[in-house]
Design a protein around this motif. Structure first.
Motif, PDB file in Angstrom:
ATOM      1  N   GLY A 108       0.793  -1.207   0.000  1.00  0.00           N
ATOM      2  CA  GLY A 108       0.000   0.000   0.000  1.00  0.00           C
ATOM      3  C   GLY A 108       0.834   1.270   0.000  1.00  0.00           C
ATOM      4  O   GLY A 108       0.515   2.233  -0.713  1.00  0.00           O
ATOM      5  N   ARG A 109       1.909   1.298   0.787  1.00  0.00           N
ATOM      6  CA  ARG A 109       2.710   2.534   0.864  1.00  0.00           C
ATOM      7  C   ARG A 109       3.383   2.833  -0.473  1.00  0.00           C
ATOM      8  O   ARG A 109       3.538   4.007  -0.846  1.00  0.00           O
ATOM      9  N   LEU A 110       3.757   1.807  -1.226  1.00  0.00           N
ATOM     10  CA  LEU A 110       4.361   2.025  -2.542  1.00  0.00           C
ATOM     11  C   LEU A 110       3.295   2.436  -3.552  1.00  0.00           C
ATOM     12  O   LEU A 110       3.549   3.277  -4.420  1.00  0.00           O
ATOM     13  N   ALA A 111       2.113   1.861  -3.430  1.00  0.00           N
ATOM     14  CA  ALA A 111       1.008   2.282  -4.303  1.00  0.00           C
ATOM     15  C   ALA A 111       0.697   3.759  -4.084  1.00  0.00           C
ATOM     16  O   ALA A 111       0.480   4.514  -5.039  1.00  0.00           O
ATOM     17  N   HIS A 112       0.688   4.198  -2.821  1.00  0.00           N
ATOM     18  CA  HIS A 112       0.421   5.602  -2.516  1.00  0.00           C
ATOM     19  C   HIS A 112       1.481   6.513  -3.127  1.00  0.00           C
ATOM     20  O   HIS A 112       1.158   7.615  -3.596  1.00  0.00           O
ATOM     21  N   LEU A 113       2.740   6.081  -3.141  1.00  0.00           N
ATOM     22  CA  LEU A 113       3.795   6.889  -3.752  1.00  0.00           C
ATOM     23  C   LEU A 113       3.501   7.124  -5.232  1.00  0.00           C
ATOM     24  O   LEU A 113       3.666   8.240  -5.739  1.00  0.00           O
ATOM     25  N   HIS A 114       3.077   6.064  -5.930  1.00  0.00           N
ATOM     26  CA  HIS A 114       2.728   6.198  -7.346  1.00  0.00           C
ATOM     27  C   HIS A 114       1.556   7.152  -7.535  1.00  0.00           C
ATOM     28  O   HIS A 114       1.596   8.044  -8.386  1.00  0.00           O
ATOM     29  N   LEU A 115       0.506   6.956  -6.767  1.00  0.00           N
ATOM     30  CA  LEU A 115      -0.690   7.769  -6.927  1.00  0.00           C
ATOM     31  C   LEU A 115      -0.391   9.237  -6.644  1.00  0.00           C
ATOM     32  O   LEU A 115      -0.819  10.124  -7.392  1.00  0.00           O
ATOM     33  N   ASP A 116       0.355   9.491  -5.575  1.00  0.00           N
ATOM     34  CA  ASP A 116       0.684  10.867  -5.216  1.00  0.00           C
ATOM     35  C   ASP A 116       1.542  11.517  -6.298  1.00  0.00           C
ATOM     36  O   ASP A 116       1.324  12.684  -6.664  1.00  0.00           O
ATOM     37  N   HIS A 117       2.512  10.767  -6.812  1.00  0.00           N
ATOM     38  CA  HIS A 117       3.410  11.321  -7.829  1.00  0.00           C
ATOM     39  C   HIS A 117       2.636  11.699  -9.099  1.00  0.00           C
ATOM     40  O   HIS A 117       2.937  12.720  -9.733  1.00  0.00           O
ATOM     41  N   LEU A 118       1.656  10.875  -9.455  1.00  0.00           N
ATOM     42  CA  LEU A 118       0.918  11.092 -10.701  1.00  0.00           C
ATOM     43  C   LEU A 118      -0.348  11.912 -10.515  1.00  0.00           C
ATOM     44  O   LEU A 118      -1.027  12.233 -11.494  1.00  0.00           O
ATOM     45  N   GLY A 119      -0.665  12.248  -9.276  1.00  0.00           N
ATOM     46  CA  GLY A 119      -1.872  13.014  -9.032  1.00  0.00           C
ATOM     47  C   GLY A 119      -3.144  12.231  -9.275  1.00  0.00           C
ATOM     48  O   GLY A 119      -4.187  12.801  -9.625  1.00  0.00           O
ATOM     49  N   LEU A 120      -3.085  10.929  -9.085  1.00  0.00           N
ATOM     50  CA  LEU A 120      -4.270  10.077  -9.193  1.00  0.00           C
ATOM     51  C   LEU A 120      -4.822   9.868  -7.791  1.00  0.00           C
ATOM     52  O   LEU A 120      -4.097   9.420  -6.897  1.00  0.00           O
ATOM     53  N   VAL A 121      -6.097  10.188  -7.598  1.00  0.00           N
ATOM     54  CA  VAL A 121      -6.679  10.182  -6.260  1.00  0.00           C
ATOM     55  C   VAL A 121      -7.572   8.964  -6.074  1.00  0.00           C
ATOM     56  O   VAL A 121      -8.483   8.717  -6.872  1.00  0.00           O
ATOM     57  N   ALA A 122      -7.291   8.210  -5.016  1.00  0.00           N
ATOM     58  CA  ALA A 122      -8.126   7.063  -4.652  1.00  0.00           C
ATOM     59  C   ALA A 122      -8.758   7.321  -3.293  1.00  0.00           C
ATOM     60  O   ALA A 122      -8.158   7.971  -2.434  1.00  0.00           O
ATOM     61  N   ASP A 123      -9.950   6.806  -3.108  1.00  0.00           N
ATOM     62  CA  ASP A 123     -10.608   6.930  -1.808  1.00  0.00           C
ATOM     63  C   ASP A 123     -10.085   5.895  -0.817  1.00  0.00           C
ATOM     64  O   ASP A 123     -10.021   6.160   0.384  1.00  0.00           O
ATOM     65  N   GLU A 124      -9.702   4.739  -1.339  1.00  0.00           N
ATOM     66  CA  GLU A 124      -9.140   3.679  -0.502  1.00  0.00           C
ATOM     67  C   GLU A 124      -8.069   2.951  -1.301  1.00  0.00           C
ATOM     68  O   GLU A 124      -8.193   2.817  -2.533  1.00  0.00           O
ATOM     69  N   VAL A 125      -7.047   2.452  -0.599  1.00  0.00           N
ATOM     70  CA  VAL A 125      -6.019   1.619  -1.222  1.00  0.00           C
ATOM     71  C   VAL A 125      -5.821   0.381  -0.360  1.00  0.00           C
ATOM     72  O   VAL A 125      -5.559   0.489   0.844  1.00  0.00           O
TER      73      VAL A 125
END
Length: 203
Positions: A108-125
């Motif tokens: 999850g923490r690595l997935a969040h790094l990707h999402l944050d870097h690309l500006g893709l917003v998820a409600d849950e991971v």
């Protein structure tokens, strides 16, 4: 409309191959154990330990996984890019009042790094899950449709009892996704907004 749409991450929402290739190359440089990075990124989807186990002796796998994950944040985030249609797919979900849930085999923490870097917003991971193990997270987060590029994602959808939407942007072909139980298969995410509007209205 209530509920959520679930998405796999690698090769569904993001093309992480350039970054993962770089991380494997760094792992080879650090450990001296050759990993064919091009081959490894051609079969993304299953858990990391499975791929690491193809290159390292069994008694070195856990150490190699730990080393790789330390290298990942440094080498794998910056080069990764959104898949075609990814941003529009997430916008389409929210336009219908639905939440976005990411369910991935990546931590999850690595997935969040990707999402944050690309500006893709998820409600849950929900991370560190593959195939049928994703099913519990799909149910927990109220996912009504699950989108993924791998046969394992279609298994996840079947396990949770929700329709699986395959995108043929990863290692699995359209026929393989259908055989794994996909209710719908798209060439990529660009056709997803129209499909979602169609199936959401009928649900």
């Amino acid at each position: 409309m209530s509920g959520a749409v679930g998405f796999d991450l690698d090769m569904t929402l993001i093309d992480s191959r350039p970054g993962i290739r770089a991380a494997y190359q760094a792992l080879t440089a650090q450990t001296g154990v050759h990993v064919d990075a091009d081959l490894a990124v051609s079969r993304l989807g299953p858990p990391l330990r499975r791929e690491i186990g193809e290159w390292f002796p069994a008694d070195q796998v856990e150490e190699a996984v730990t080393t790789y994950r330390k290298l990942y944040a440094e080498f794998a985030i910056e080069p990764s890019v959104p898949m075609p249609g990814a941003r529009e797919a997430l916008d389409a979900v929210r336009a219908l009042g639905l939440r976005v849930v990411i369910v991935t085999s990546k931590l999850g923490r690595l997935a969040h790094l990707h999402l944050d870097h690309l500006g893709l917003v998820a409600d849950e991971v929900a991370g560190d899950l593959f195939a049928s193990a994703k099913g519990s997270a799909i149910l927990q987060h109220g996912v009504r449709w699950f989108v993924g590029d791998h046969e394992g994602d279609m298994v996840a959808a079947r396990t949770a009892g929700v329709p699986g939407i395959g995108v043929a942007t990863g290692p699995c072909t359209t026929d393989e996704l259908k055989a794994a139980g996909a209710a719908y298969v798209l060439p990529d995410l660009t056709g997803f907004p129209a499909l979602l509007r169609e199936i959401a209205v009928g649900s």
